[in-house]
Design a protein around this motif. Structure first.
Motif, PDB file in Angstrom:
ATOM      1  N   HIS A 172      37.026  10.574 100.226  1.00 53.86           N
ATOM      2  CA  HIS A 172      37.582  10.120  98.946  1.00 53.86           C
ATOM      3  C   HIS A 172      38.889   9.383  99.188  1.00 53.86           C
ATOM      4  O   HIS A 172      39.852   9.954  99.681  1.00 53.86           O
ATOM      5  CB  HIS A 172      37.833  11.335  98.038  1.00 53.86           C
ATOM      6  CG  HIS A 172      38.128  10.994  96.595  1.00 53.86           C
ATOM      7  ND1 HIS A 172      39.306  10.365  96.209  1.00 53.86           N
ATOM      8  CD2 HIS A 172      37.413  11.203  95.458  1.00 53.86           C
ATOM      9  CE1 HIS A 172      39.288  10.214  94.898  1.00 53.86           C
ATOM     10  NE2 HIS A 172      38.151  10.715  94.416  1.00 53.86           N
ATOM     11  N   ARG A 178      33.464   7.951  94.017  1.00 52.99           N
ATOM     12  CA  ARG A 178      34.622   8.835  93.855  1.00 52.99           C
ATOM     13  C   ARG A 178      34.353   9.862  92.755  1.00 52.99           C
ATOM     14  O   ARG A 178      34.663  11.048  92.893  1.00 52.99           O
ATOM     15  CB  ARG A 178      35.881   8.028  93.514  1.00 52.99           C
ATOM     16  CG  ARG A 178      36.388   7.152  94.633  1.00 52.99           C
ATOM     17  CD  ARG A 178      37.844   6.769  94.422  1.00 52.99           C
ATOM     18  NE  ARG A 178      38.124   6.225  93.116  1.00 52.99           N
ATOM     19  CZ  ARG A 178      38.063   4.942  92.794  1.00 52.99           C
ATOM     20  NH1 ARG A 178      37.707   4.047  93.710  1.00 52.99           N
ATOM     21  NH2 ARG A 178      38.358   4.516  91.580  1.00 52.99           N
ATOM     22  N   GLU A 229      34.203  13.978  92.991  1.00 53.33           N
ATOM     23  CA  GLU A 229      35.012  14.866  92.150  1.00 53.33           C
ATOM     24  C   GLU A 229      34.124  15.869  91.406  1.00 53.33           C
ATOM     25  O   GLU A 229      34.441  17.061  91.337  1.00 53.33           O
ATOM     26  CB  GLU A 229      35.825  14.030  91.158  1.00 53.33           C
ATOM     27  CG  GLU A 229      36.907  13.182  91.826  1.00 53.33           C
ATOM     28  CD  GLU A 229      37.338  12.000  90.974  1.00 53.33           C
ATOM     29  OE1 GLU A 229      37.092  12.042  89.746  1.00 53.33           O
ATOM     30  OE2 GLU A 229      37.913  11.046  91.511  1.00 53.33           O
ATOM     31  N   CYS A 278      40.403  13.327 102.275  1.00 52.19           N
ATOM     32  CA  CYS A 278      40.944  12.470 101.222  1.00 52.19           C
ATOM     33  C   CYS A 278      42.355  11.998 101.548  1.00 52.19           C
ATOM     34  O   CYS A 278      42.972  12.427 102.532  1.00 52.19           O
ATOM     35  CB  CYS A 278      40.938  13.205  99.880  1.00 52.19           C
ATOM     36  SG  CYS A 278      41.858  14.763  99.920  1.00 52.19           S
TER      37      CYS A 278
END
Length: 870
Positions: free
Chosen positions: A347, A356, A360, A373
């Motif tokens: 990410h 993305r 999530e 990330c």
């Protein structure tokens, strides 16, 4: 207890929750009509603290029909700095209104929102709109925008500390000034309406007297003891816009509120949650600490230590500081732990928004076990399943580290657990510093931006594209903001002249006469200018971004132009966790196909390197003082003892009130190493300044290297520095003159002007799919810089470029504080007979930047063996 409050308390109770003391305090101030700033740790219910009182207020006013679906208009606007935050905030808000069957809708408006969704929102605004600063300004550029906000009651700015100190924060200040201005206009209209009704209803008073005093008119309504009429019109005469900021980690709360509320700050309140969030910091220790550390391996050499941490955790976030580093770590973990296939994801900001969002959602649902990330997941996203956080390398700042730690244990009573993995041995000292910072609650301050005339010019054209602007009215609104409270009348006039005539240098060119005066209202009448402006709005200017797609057309993500410019057909690179073969560049789109190649290039993106903050630098110097104590209790210091012993044997370890300077002579030449521990940016300026001042003593040429801990000057002749002149060479005397001479401030300002020119609309960045190349943008902005410098001596954009260079790149204020500290410090000037553990990583950085056919890893290994053998 009101109907709304009772209903919300019952809902919270059904979740085994009850309002925290700070939430009740926020609600109390909210219902008093106050604005302010909420400061609370991550994961303690900040969103509910400011979302729920809006629902309570609505239910109280509509106790019998709050479930009735109708067009209520926009009531609450929630400004967020990151698109990644919007989905999670929306999820939390929808949960409440769905379970309580409240007739409200929640909408999102960001760069990812489709055109169809935007049009639907304009026709019928949702009661709650989650929006980014850029998208809010786009709304202000639309026709009839005042109607969109006529029912707006509350604006909440989430993660205000992230916006404060940036031009995006200035955008928020300007938008708030306009929204408050609209409410004042509405108030005037409502007051007049009340006066007219009062005149009609009240007998025995002179109508002229009443018309001249709206307060008397309202009083007359009250004196009639007609409570319904009085309540109706007193409420309508004072349409108050409540403004609240939310911040988790910031050191200057009072100033943050002052910037947020502007001229209304004196009526604002600060609510602090009295909740101590427990954070556990665990250092991942190497089996044997390097005596000669270096930064090139990105922590990969300790990746085997990460495996048991991942296996023992239900879910883990692994933070890196750059997108390129996240790509490297993702592939490395997948290679070393193939069992993670399907349970690990990547990410960062250059990955396709749909991917993305999926990451999530999958993390929220517990589908993913590991996500690698960047700062794209730093803020506010409520990932309750996350059990563990890992920070790869120095976070470069205390607040950033705490923010990332807060991604785990995302509830008030849970422990946030974070593992710190050093990329080299010296970073273990930072681990000690970070633990001290958390214990002492030492948080960095954010300095607000003032007089950003490029943002103001963009904003003025935005209003002119929309409903038009009345200069006197907007001037008072702009002056009420903290960002422009120092602006004088002459500077305002210059801005208006610039958007209407192009200023002294560009007045002969029609394309710069963007705004026209139409009966006292300034408007953009040219449709092409209006369209270009809407496409160019925003304050984030990066290198030219290219889309990356498979030959089949599927979008993967974005990449910067300068990286692709180095590739030829057949080259293989990684993006979004995919291994891709470059096929061709066509219409500003990079076309690729999948590749199974093992050797890949890792893209680099601009703006990814954070400098060490002043707070962390100070704590780092204090940590070295602690390390000098006999038998230190910190496990990190015990692990580093062999390196510390060698450093003391060869040179010295400085205390917090000492500056270490090392002079080393070897076959390469004469080395001078200086260790202020103030971050890469400050060291870049200090090294150039010192080199310039040494050059005034005798002609001398230097090679310069720097890192976050110190810098090196290398010459082929003796460097004329000693105990007698060192403090004078590092003084703040004639600082500005010497900086300009040593750094070529004009060239730095010329490069900075590119961003300023893009924001102010001087140069156009291109249409979608037909972006102008970065090289062309730089050439165009450089030409403007030259013309404006020569023919428009008072140009505020040129002055701003120089100001930003000194404040942001040179960090003049911080540099002066550093030199003042050195003035009051003792100097440790040592003469080691070879490279020391402290100077080794600086030397490696210099080697990395030089051309060589030898791999950097091989060169470093050979150097280390030679040094350890001496």
């Amino acid at each position: 207890m009101t109907t709304g409050y009772k209903l919300i308390k019952q809902w919270l109770a059904s979740k085994d929750r009850k309002p925290f003391a700070f939430q009740d305090e926020v609600w109390e101030k909210f219902f008093e009509g106050k604005s302010g700033l909420l400061n609370a740790p991550t994961g303690c219910g900040k969103t509910y603290a400011l979302y729920l009182p809006n629902l309570i207020s609505w239910i109280n006013r509509h106790p019998n029909d709050y479930q009735k679906k109708k067009n209520n208009g926009l009531r609450l606007m929630w400004i967020t700095p990151l698109r990644a935050l919007s989905k999670d905030i929306e999820r939390a808000m929808r949960e409440v209104i769905t379970e309580l069957d409240i007739a409200w809708q929640v909408g999102i408006r960001t760069g990812d929102t489709t055109l169809a969704q935007r049009q639907k929102q304009k026709l019928k605004m949702p009661e709650v709109l989650i929006i980014t600063p850029e998208s809010l300004h786009l709304l202000l550029a639309s026709k009839d925008y005042p109607k969109l906000f006529e029912n707006l009651e509350t604006v909440v700015i989430d993660e205000w500390h992230e916006l404060l100190g940036s031009k995006r924060g200035v955008q928020v200040e300007l938008a708030l000034s306009r929204l408050k201005g609209l409410k004042q206009e509405e108030a005037i209209g409502k007051r007049q309406e009340a006066i007219e009704i009062s005149v009609q209803r009240v007998r025995g008073k002179k109508q002229k007297e009443i018309k001249n005093n709206w307060q008397l008119a309202i009083g007359n309504l009250q004196n009639e003891k007609d409570e319904n009429w009085y309540n109706q019109f007193s409420n309508r005469c004072y349409p108050v816009l409540k403004i609240w900021g939310i911040s988790a980690t910031i050191g200057n709360l009072d100033e943050a509120m002052e910037v947020l509320l502007g001229a209304n700050c004196k009526d604002g309140v600060i609510v602090k949650a009295n909740i101590h969030k427990k954070i556990e910091v665990h250092s991942i220790m190497p089996d044997v600490a390097e005596k000669f550390p270096w930064t090139g391996h990105l922590g990969i050499n300790l990746s085997h230590k990460l495996k048991p941490i991942i296996e023992q955790s239900k879910s883990t976030l692994i933070f890196t500081n750059t997108r390129s580093q996240s790509e490297i770590w993702f592939h490395h973990l997948l290679d070393k732990m193939p069992e993670l296939a399907g349970a690990i994801a990547l990410h960062h900001g250059s990955i396709d928004a749909k991917l993305r969002t999926w990451v999530e959602d999958a993390l929220q649902k517990g589908i993913l076990k590991v996500v690698v990330c960047t700062s794209s997941l730093d803020l506010g996203v409520d990932f309750r399943p996350v059990e563990t956080v890992v920070q790869i390398g120095s976070p470069r700042g205390v607040s950033r580290f705490i923010q990332r730690a807060g991604r785990s244990g995302h509830s008030p009573d849970a422990v946030s657990r974070i593992y710190f993995m050093p990329t080299h041995s010296l970073e273990l000292v930072e681990a000690v510093a970070l633990k001290d910072a958390i214990e002492k609650q030492t948080i960095e301050t954010r300095m607000p931006v003032v007089n950003s005339f490029d943002v103001l010019i963009q904003y003025l054209v935005t209003l002119a594209v929309g409903e038009g602007l009345k200069p006197d009215e907007i001037y008072h609104e702009v002056k009420s903001t903290h960002a422009y409270h120092l602006m004088n009348d002459a500077e305002w006039k210059w801005c208006m002249d610039f958007i209407t005539t192009g200023g002294d240098a560009l007045h002969q060119y029609d394309e710069f006469k963007k705004v026209e005066n139409v009966d006292g209202v300034y408007r953009v009448l040219n449709r092409k200018i209006a369209m270009r402006h809407r496409l160019s709005m925003g304050t984030i200017v990066s290198d030219n971004i290219l889309k990356v797609k498979y030959l089949t057309g599927r979008f993967i993500g974005t990449i910067e132009e300068y990286f692709i410019a180095r590739l030829k057909a057949g080259d293989v690179f990684s993006l979004a966790g995919h291994t891709l073969e470059f096929v061709m560049l066509k219409d500003m789109t990079v076309h690729v196909r999948k590749s199974k190649a093992k050797k890949v290039l890792v893209p680099s993106w601009g703006g990814g390197r954070f400098p060490l903050t002043s707070n962390l630098g100070e704590l780092l110097r204090q940590s070295f003082t602690k390390a000098l104590k006999p038998n230190p209790k910190e496990e990190e210091f015990k692990k580093l003892q062999p390196m510390f012993d060698l450093q003391r044997e060869l040179s010295a370890i400085p205390k917090e009130d000492e500056l270490l300077v090392e002079k080393i002579v070897d076959k390469e030449g004469f080395h001078l190493f200086v260790y202020p521990f103030e971050g890469r940016f400050v060291h870049e300026v200090m090294s150039a300044l010192l080199a310039y001042r040494l050059g005034k003593i005798k002609p001398i040429t230097f090679s310069i290297a720097k890192n976050d801990y110190g810098f090196e000057l290398l010459s082929d002749v003796e460097i004329p520095i000693n105990e007698k002149n060192i403090k004078q060479l590092l003084s703040d005397e004639n600082l500005l003159e010497d900086i300009q001479a040593s750094l070529n401030a004009a060239e730095m300002a010329r490069r900075k002007f590119r961003d300023v020119a893009c924001i102010a609309g001087l140069v156009f960045q291109g249409y979608p799919g037909k972006n102008i190349t970065g090289r062309h943008l730089q050439a165009s902005s450089s030409l403007f810089f030259k013309v404006l410098t020569e023919f428009d001596s008072g140009n505020l954009l040129i002055k701003q470029s120089y100001t930003e260079v000194f404040e942001q790149q040179i960090e003049e204020v911080r540099l002066r504080k550093v030199l003042e500290r050195i003035k009051n410090s003792s100097i440790l000037l040592t003469y080691p007979d070879r490279l020391t553990p402290f100077c080794f990583p600086v030397k490696v950085d210099m080697i990395r930047e030089s051309m060589s056919s030898e791999r950097i890893e091989d060169r470093v290994k050979r150097m280390t063996l030679e040094l350890e053998g001496d």
